[in-house]
Design an enzyme around this catalytic site. Structure first.
Site, mmCIF file in Angstrom:
data_model
loop_
_atom_site.group_PDB
_atom_site.id
_atom_site.type_symbol
_atom_site.label_atom_id
_atom_site.label_comp_id
_atom_site.label_asym_id
_atom_site.label_seq_id
_atom_site.Cartn_x
_atom_site.Cartn_y
_atom_site.Cartn_z
ATOM 1 N N MET A 44 0.846 -1.206 0.000
ATOM 2 C CA MET A 44 0.000 0.000 0.000
ATOM 3 C C MET A 44 0.872 1.242 0.000
ATOM 4 O O MET A 44 1.912 1.270 0.663
ATOM 5 C CB MET A 44 -0.885 0.006 1.253
ATOM 6 C CG MET A 44 -1.713 -1.244 1.422
ATOM 7 S SD MET A 44 -2.837 -1.087 2.814
ATOM 8 C CE MET A 44 -3.483 -2.765 2.900
ATOM 9 N N MET A 144 -12.301 -8.100 -4.066
ATOM 10 C CA MET A 144 -12.171 -7.473 -2.745
ATOM 11 C C MET A 144 -13.518 -7.513 -2.040
ATOM 12 O O MET A 144 -14.523 -7.060 -2.588
ATOM 13 C CB MET A 144 -11.740 -6.008 -2.874
ATOM 14 C CG MET A 144 -10.325 -5.749 -3.346
ATOM 15 S SD MET A 144 -9.014 -6.404 -2.298
ATOM 16 C CE MET A 144 -9.377 -5.730 -0.683
ATOM 17 N N GLY A 149 -7.145 -1.367 2.164
ATOM 18 C CA GLY A 149 -6.434 -0.428 3.038
ATOM 19 C C GLY A 149 -6.083 -1.008 4.396
ATOM 20 O O GLY A 149 -5.012 -0.735 4.918
ATOM 21 N N PHE A 150 -6.982 -1.807 4.955
ATOM 22 C CA PHE A 150 -6.751 -2.288 6.318
ATOM 23 C C PHE A 150 -7.246 -3.713 6.490
ATOM 24 O O PHE A 150 -8.249 -4.099 5.872
ATOM 25 C CB PHE A 150 -7.474 -1.381 7.332
ATOM 26 C CG PHE A 150 -6.981 0.030 7.289
ATOM 27 C CD1 PHE A 150 -5.891 0.416 8.061
ATOM 28 C CD2 PHE A 150 -7.567 0.966 6.446
ATOM 29 C CE1 PHE A 150 -5.406 1.717 7.997
ATOM 30 C CE2 PHE A 150 -7.090 2.268 6.366
ATOM 31 C CZ PHE A 150 -5.998 2.649 7.151
ATOM 32 N N GLY A 152 -8.790 -6.659 9.153
ATOM 33 C CA GLY A 152 -9.713 -6.647 10.285
ATOM 34 C C GLY A 152 -11.046 -5.970 10.021
ATOM 35 O O GLY A 152 -11.790 -5.675 10.958
ATOM 36 N N GLY A 183 -10.590 -10.136 2.114
ATOM 37 C CA GLY A 183 -11.197 -9.166 3.014
ATOM 38 C C GLY A 183 -12.284 -9.771 3.884
ATOM 39 O O GLY A 183 -13.316 -10.204 3.386
ATOM 40 N N GLY A 184 -12.014 -9.825 5.192
ATOM 41 C CA GLY A 184 -13.031 -10.301 6.130
ATOM 42 C C GLY A 184 -13.357 -11.776 6.007
ATOM 43 O O GLY A 184 -14.424 -12.224 6.427
ATOM 44 N N GLY A 202 -6.306 -12.437 6.807
ATOM 45 C CA GLY A 202 -5.333 -11.787 7.675
ATOM 46 C C GLY A 202 -5.656 -12.046 9.124
ATOM 47 O O GLY A 202 -5.101 -12.931 9.774
HETATM 48 C C1 DX5 Z 1 -6.987 -5.214 2.670
HETATM 49 C C2 DX5 Z 1 -6.002 -6.269 2.260
HETATM 50 C C3 DX5 Z 1 -6.295 -7.620 2.801
HETATM 51 C C4 DX5 Z 1 -6.326 -7.702 4.300
HETATM 52 C C5 DX5 Z 1 -7.080 -8.923 4.691
HETATM 53 O O1 DX5 Z 1 -6.716 -4.065 1.973
HETATM 54 O O2 DX5 Z 1 -5.937 -6.379 0.851
HETATM 55 O O3 DX5 Z 1 -5.400 -8.587 2.256
HETATM 56 O O4 DX5 Z 1 -5.049 -7.748 4.875
HETATM 57 O O5 DX5 Z 1 -7.202 -8.931 6.073
HETATM 58 P P1 DX5 Z 1 -8.511 -9.498 6.785
HETATM 59 O O6 DX5 Z 1 -8.577 -10.958 6.437
HETATM 60 O O7 DX5 Z 1 -8.225 -9.264 8.236
HETATM 61 O O8 DX5 Z 1 -9.674 -8.739 6.259
#
Ligand code: DX5
Ligand code: ZN
Length: 220
Positions: A44, A144, A149-150, A152, A183-184, A202
């Protein structure tokens, strides 16, 4: 891994964004031992997304210690400018955002020309139609299910119609292309992802027992 009668296990790609960065090598070895298939690396730039993470030098170091493929998810503006750095660093899969690419086809050719897998992805607000023209050319489409961006964040159920559409287009036009969801993803939301081939996770993997979490995602 394709949809159909035979159900085979999915690939799981833990996102190191949720790992302990002070012990990154050990974390990668632990998830590898726990059954991970790929290592997902979130890049990022603080411009395309509201967060800054890591760049090619870290990928280069990880390449030396990881026995698993490095799945590099570029969340950066100007991917064409930095692409060679990630190829040289040893990425095994490079996925770029359709919103950032001036010439997606050229980027795909550059990635595949380097002998690695090319992926294309889209933000939740981008229509799935934007990536459909490239389905025959890529090895992977990343869907996605959070705003990039993040880690969690909560899984966005409203992206599921896109997964249906992608699955049917890919089955028709390029059955070797993988669908990755990012994501999630956790033990609950994986129930909606039977049509995916690769699951990025993640928080769910790194905040739990790694083997238990990876087994759960693979459905074993
Ligand atoms: C978000 C990232 C994901 C993120 C997934 O921008 O691309 O790869 O780290 O993390 P979780 O599984 O916690 O949503
Ligand atoms: Zn990612």
């Amino acid at each position: 891994m394709k949809s159909g009668v035979l159900v085979s296990k999915k690939l799981v790609a833990p996102s190191i964004l949720s790992a302990d960065f002070a012990r990154l090598g050990a974390e990668i070895e632990s998830v590898a031992k726990a059954g991970a298939d790929w290592i997902h690396v979130d890049v990022m730039d603080g411009h395309f997304v509201d967060n800054l993470t890591i760049g090619a030098p870290v990928v280069k170091s990880l390449k030396k210690i990881s026995r698993l493929p490095l799945d590099v998810h570029l969340m950066i503006s100007n991917p064409e400018k930095y692409l060679n750095d990630f190829i040289t660093a040893g990425a095994d899969v490079i996925t770029f955002h359709i919103e950032t690419a001036q010439n997606p086809e050229e980027l795909i050719q550059r990635i595949k020309g380097a002998g690695i897998k090319a992926g294309i992805t889209l933000r939740p607000k981008t229509a799935v139609e934007e990536v459909l023209p490239f389905i025959e050319k890529v090895d992977l489409v990343l869907l996605m299910t959070v705003e990039p961006g993040f880690s969690g964040q909560s899984f966005m159920m409203d992206q599921m119609p896109k997964l249906d559409r992608l699955r049917s287009e890919i089955d028709k036009r390029n059955p070797n292309c993988l669908i990755e969801v990012d994501g999630g993803v956790n033990a609950e939301t994986v129930k909606y992802l039977s049509q995916a081939d690769v699951l990025v996770s993640g928080n769910y993997v790194f905040k739990n027992d790694y083997k238990m979490a990876i087994d759960q995602l693979k459905g074993s």
